[in-house]
Design a protein around this motif. Sequence first.
Motif, PDB file in Angstrom:
ATOM      1  N   PHE A 190       0.840  -1.196   0.000  1.00 37.36           N
ATOM      2  CA  PHE A 190       0.000   0.000   0.000  1.00 37.36           C
ATOM      3  C   PHE A 190       0.878   1.249   0.000  1.00 37.36           C
ATOM      4  N   TYR A 191       0.485   2.220  -0.830  1.00 40.20           N
ATOM      5  CA  TYR A 191       1.241   3.455  -0.999  1.00 40.20           C
ATOM      6  C   TYR A 191       0.292   4.644  -0.813  1.00 40.20           C
ATOM      7  N   ASN A 192       0.847   5.789  -0.393  1.00 36.99           N
ATOM      8  CA  ASN A 192       0.017   6.992  -0.345  1.00 36.99           C
ATOM      9  C   ASN A 192      -0.122   7.561  -1.744  1.00 36.99           C
ATOM     10  N   LEU A 193      -0.897   8.618  -1.880  1.00 34.58           N
ATOM     11  CA  LEU A 193      -1.179   9.166  -3.210  1.00 34.58           C
ATOM     12  C   LEU A 193       0.032   9.846  -3.839  1.00 34.58           C
ATOM     13  N   ASN A 194       1.115  10.018  -3.071  1.00 37.41           N
ATOM     14  CA  ASN A 194       2.366  10.543  -3.612  1.00 37.41           C
ATOM     15  C   ASN A 194       3.298   9.425  -4.070  1.00 37.41           C
ATOM     16  N   GLY A 195       2.807   8.173  -3.954  1.00 33.38           N
ATOM     17  CA  GLY A 195       3.606   7.043  -4.402  1.00 33.38           C
ATOM     18  C   GLY A 195       4.583   6.519  -3.367  1.00 33.38           C
ATOM     19  N   GLN A 196       4.485   6.977  -2.110  1.00 34.46           N
ATOM     20  CA  GLN A 196       5.393   6.541  -1.062  1.00 34.46           C
ATOM     21  C   GLN A 196       4.842   5.290  -0.373  1.00 34.46           C
ATOM     22  N   TYR A 197       5.714   4.297  -0.180  1.00 29.26           N
ATOM     23  CA  TYR A 197       5.301   3.048   0.461  1.00 29.26           C
ATOM     24  C   TYR A 197       4.832   3.314   1.888  1.00 29.26           C
ATOM     25  N   VAL A 198       3.727   2.662   2.286  1.00 24.83           N
ATOM     26  CA  VAL A 198       3.192   2.826   3.643  1.00 24.83           C
ATOM     27  C   VAL A 198       3.251   1.511   4.416  1.00 24.83           C
ATOM     28  N   ALA A 199       2.691   0.433   3.842  1.00 26.62           N
ATOM     29  CA  ALA A 199       2.633  -0.838   4.575  1.00 26.62           C
ATOM     30  C   ALA A 199       2.216  -1.957   3.638  1.00 26.62           C
ATOM     31  N   ASP A 200       2.382  -3.203   4.099  1.00 29.12           N
ATOM     32  CA  ASP A 200       1.856  -4.368   3.394  1.00 29.12           C
ATOM     33  C   ASP A 200       0.511  -4.801   3.968  1.00 29.12           C
ATOM     34  N   ILE A 232      -7.074   7.540   1.696  1.00 33.94           N
ATOM     35  CA  ILE A 232      -7.078   6.962   0.354  1.00 33.94           C
ATOM     36  C   ILE A 232      -5.677   6.454   0.049  1.00 33.94           C
ATOM     37  N   PHE A 233      -5.584   5.240  -0.485  1.00 36.24           N
ATOM     38  CA  PHE A 233      -4.291   4.630  -0.738  1.00 36.24           C
ATOM     39  C   PHE A 233      -4.270   3.963  -2.119  1.00 36.24           C
ATOM     40  N   ILE A 234      -3.069   3.737  -2.608  1.00 32.42           N
ATOM     41  CA  ILE A 234      -2.852   2.957  -3.819  1.00 32.42           C
ATOM     42  C   ILE A 234      -2.439   1.551  -3.394  1.00 32.42           C
ATOM     43  N   LYS A 235      -3.192   0.564  -3.853  1.00 31.34           N
ATOM     44  CA  LYS A 235      -2.887  -0.829  -3.543  1.00 31.34           C
ATOM     45  C   LYS A 235      -2.220  -1.481  -4.753  1.00 31.34           C
ATOM     46  N   LYS A 236      -1.046  -2.065  -4.539  1.00 33.20           N
ATOM     47  CA  LYS A 236      -0.344  -2.770  -5.606  1.00 33.20           C
ATOM     48  C   LYS A 236      -0.321  -4.251  -5.260  1.00 33.20           C
ATOM     49  N   THR A 237      -0.944  -5.048  -6.140  1.00 27.75           N
ATOM     50  CA  THR A 237      -1.036  -6.484  -5.929  1.00 27.75           C
ATOM     51  C   THR A 237      -0.046  -7.190  -6.846  1.00 27.75           C
ATOM     52  N   PHE A 238       0.787  -8.057  -6.260  1.00 31.97           N
ATOM     53  CA  PHE A 238       1.790  -8.797  -7.015  1.00 31.97           C
ATOM     54  C   PHE A 238       1.320 -10.241  -7.182  1.00 31.97           C
ATOM     55  N   THR A 250      -4.645  -0.548  -7.903  1.00 32.88           N
ATOM     56  CA  THR A 250      -5.993  -0.046  -7.694  1.00 32.88           C
ATOM     57  C   THR A 250      -5.976   1.004  -6.584  1.00 32.88           C
ATOM     58  N   LYS A 251      -6.998   1.831  -6.561  1.00 30.40           N
ATOM     59  CA  LYS A 251      -7.135   2.845  -5.519  1.00 30.40           C
ATOM     60  C   LYS A 251      -8.192   2.369  -4.512  1.00 30.40           C
ATOM     61  N   ILE A 252      -7.862   2.445  -3.221  1.00 28.23           N
ATOM     62  CA  ILE A 252      -8.787   1.987  -2.195  1.00 28.23           C
ATOM     63  C   ILE A 252      -8.908   3.029  -1.092  1.00 28.23           C
ATOM     64  N   ALA A 253      -9.968   2.903  -0.288  1.00 27.78           N
ATOM     65  CA  ALA A 253     -10.188   3.792   0.851  1.00 27.78           C
ATOM     66  C   ALA A 253     -10.187   2.966   2.129  1.00 27.78           C
ATOM     67  N   LYS A 254      -9.594   3.527   3.186  1.00 24.21           N
ATOM     68  CA  LYS A 254      -9.619   2.900   4.507  1.00 24.21           C
ATOM     69  C   LYS A 254     -10.369   3.853   5.447  1.00 24.21           C
ATOM     70  N   VAL A 255     -11.441   3.369   6.025  1.00 19.44           N
ATOM     71  CA  VAL A 255     -12.215   4.162   6.962  1.00 19.44           C
ATOM     72  C   VAL A 255     -11.652   3.968   8.356  1.00 19.44           C
ATOM     73  N   GLN A 256     -11.262   5.066   8.986  1.00 22.89           N
ATOM     74  CA  GLN A 256     -10.720   4.977  10.335  1.00 22.89           C
ATOM     75  C   GLN A 256     -11.843   4.745  11.343  1.00 22.89           C
ATOM     76  N   THR A 257     -11.715   3.680  12.118  1.00 26.58           N
ATOM     77  CA  THR A 257     -12.712   3.403  13.137  1.00 26.58           C
ATOM     78  C   THR A 257     -12.229   3.938  14.479  1.00 26.58           C
ATOM     79  N   HIS A 258     -13.165   4.380  15.308  1.00 24.21           N
ATOM     80  CA  HIS A 258     -12.839   4.937  16.621  1.00 24.21           C
ATOM     81  C   HIS A 258     -13.393   4.033  17.692  1.00 24.21           C
ATOM     82  N   GLN A 259     -12.555   3.732  18.673  1.00 22.69           N
ATOM     83  CA  GLN A 259     -12.988   2.883  19.797  1.00 22.69           C
ATOM     84  C   GLN A 259     -13.870   3.687  20.752  1.00 22.69           C
TER      85      GLN A 259
END
Length: 248
Positions: free
Chosen positions: A205-215, A224-230, A239-248
Motif C-alpha cells: 500500500f502506498y500513499n497518493l504521492n507514491g510513497q510506500y506505507v505498509a503491506d 485513500i491509498f494505492i494498492k499494488k497487488t503482485f 488499484t485505488k482503495i479507501a480505509k475508513v478509520q474506526t474509533h474505539q
Amino acid sequence: MKKTLLLSTLLIFSAVLTTNAQKIWNFTQWSQATIDNCAADPTTWENVSETRFQNAIVIDAETPLTANGVEIEELQGLTFGNLNAGKFRIDHPVDGVSIGRFILNGSSLSINVPDCKAGDVIRLLAISANSSDERGFTATNATRTGGLEITTELNENVFSVDADGTVVFTTTGGMQVRYLTINAEIPTSIKTITPANLEVVRNAFYNLNGQYVADDFESLPGGIFIKKTFFDNGTSQVTKIAKVQTHQ
C-alpha cells in the motif's frame, strides 16, 4: 417566431447529443462468433494457442479487420495502421484462465478512432505486453488528461479530443488493450479483473504521492491509498482503495 425558436433549440440540443455521444469497446470478452470465424479462416488468422489468434497476413492501414469474410464485431468502428503478420493478436478467455484483450505486438503500431468530436473524452485501458518494460501510447489530435505516458502497470489513459476528426493512438512498444470508450467511464470491475489462475503473492500500500506505507491493510490509518497487488507470474496490478478509520 415560436417555430424559429423551437427549431433553434432543437438544433442546439441535437448538436449537444452529437458531441456527447458515447461509444464503448470491450475487449475483455470475445464472442463465440468471432472465435469461430477466426478458427475458420487460417489464411488470415493463425491459431497460435488455445486462447490466441494472430494475423497471418499483412493488413493494410485503414482496413477493417475481418475473419471468415465478416468484420470482427468487437473491433467495429476502429481501424489500425499497417500491420505486418503477427502484429495483431486476439486473446480470448477460456474458462476464466486468461484476460480477454487484443495485443499490438510492437512499437509504432496505431489504433484509429474516427468521427470524434472536439471535447470528447477517450479512455483507453491498456498494459505493457512486457511486465518489466514501461510502455504506453502517444496520441494525435488528443491531449492527455489522465494516466501515465509509460508504465508497466495497468493504465487508464484519458485524453481530450482536440478537434473534430480521427484520433490516432500509437504504441511505444507492445501493448495489451482491454477497453476503449468515448464519453463513458470504464467499469471498476474491468479495471480490477485478473486471471483466475494467478495467485496473489503480496499486497503493498502506498500513499497518493507514491510513497510506500505498509503491506498490511489493517495497519493503515484512515485515508485513500494505492494498492499494488503482485501475482505469482511476475505481473502486478494497481488499484485505488479507501480505509475508513474506526474509533474505539
